[in-house]
Write an enzyme that holds these catalytic residues in place. Structure first.
Site, PDB file in Angstrom:
ATOM      1  N   GLY A  48       0.792  -1.228   0.000  1.00 16.63           N
ATOM      2  CA  GLY A  48       0.000   0.000   0.000  1.00 16.63           C
ATOM      3  C   GLY A  48       0.817   1.266   0.000  1.00 16.63           C
ATOM      4  N   HIS A  49       2.148   1.172  -0.035  1.00 16.82           N
ATOM      5  CA  HIS A  49       3.002   2.373   0.086  1.00 16.82           C
ATOM      6  C   HIS A  49       4.155   2.308  -0.915  1.00 16.82           C
ATOM      7  CE1 HIS A  49       5.524   5.453   2.119  1.00 16.82           C
ATOM      8  NE2 HIS A  49       4.376   5.860   2.588  1.00 16.82           N
ATOM      9  N   PHE A  50       4.036   2.531  -2.053  1.00 19.78           N
ATOM     10  CA  PHE A  50       2.892   2.773  -2.907  1.00 19.78           C
ATOM     11  C   PHE A  50       2.918   1.712  -3.982  1.00 19.78           C
ATOM     12  CE2 PHE A  50       4.410   6.839  -1.221  1.00 19.78           C
ATOM     13  CZ  PHE A  50       3.278   7.302  -0.577  1.00 19.78           C
TER      14      PHE A  50
END
Length: 141
Positions: A48-50
Site C-alpha cells: 500500500g506504500h505505494f
C-alpha cells in the site's frame, strides 16, 4: 560483535512482520551499534506504500533505528531480558527514498543514558548516502 537474526530476536521482542533489523555488524555494548536491514519487495508495507512506486515509510526507517538502538541498550548486563520502549523522536529528517533491493545501514550512538531513560542519535544510509536521521528517546522497562 556480530549478531544474526536469532541473536536479535533473543534481545528484542519484535517479530515478523515488524522486526526491522536483520543483523548487527558492529557494537560497543551500551554505546554504539551498526545494523543492517535488507529491504525486499515482499515487505508487507509495499502493498500500500505505494503500489506504483514502492517506498519504505519514513516512520518505519525511524522504527528500524529504534530497534537497532534497543539491541545496543539491552546488551548491557543491567538491562538484559527487559524491553526498550520508544519515548520520543526529535529532529527527524528524511533525505532520500528507501526502495526494494536497498540495504539500509542503521547506525545508532547513545548520547546520554540516565537510569532507565536515554537518548540516542540514529542515522540511516543506503550505499553511504544518508536517507534519514533522528534523535530517539527510549525508556527501559
Amino acid at each position: 560483535m556480530v549478531m544474526d537474526i536469532k541473536d536479535i530476536m533473543n534481545t528484542i521482542p519484535h517479530r515478523s512482520p515488524f522486526l526491522l533489523v536483520d543483523r548487527i555488524e558492529e557494537m560497543e555494548e551500551g554505546k554504539r551499534i551498526v545494523g543492517k536491514k535488507c529491504v525486499t519487495y515482499n515487505e508487507p508495507f509495499f502493498a500500500g506504500h505505494f503500489p506504483q512506486e514502492p517506498v519504505m515509510p519514513g516512520v518505519l526507517i525511524i522504527e528500524a533505528l529504534a530497534q537497532t538502538g534497543a539491541v545496543c541498550a539491552l546488551s548491557a548486563d543491567e538491562y538484559k531480558g527487559k524491553i526498550a520502549f520508544l519515548g520520543g523522536v526529535n529532529k527527524a529528517k528524511f533525505r532520500g527514498k528507501v526502495v526494494p533491493g536497498d540495504v539500509l545501514t542503521l547506525e545508532v550512538e547513545m548520547i546520554k543514558v540516565k537510569g532507565p531513560v536515554g537518548v540516542a542519535k540514529g542515522t540511516a544510509t543506503v550505499d553511504g548516502k544518508k536517507v534519514a536521521s533522528a534523535e530517539i528517546t527510549f525508556m527501559i522497562g
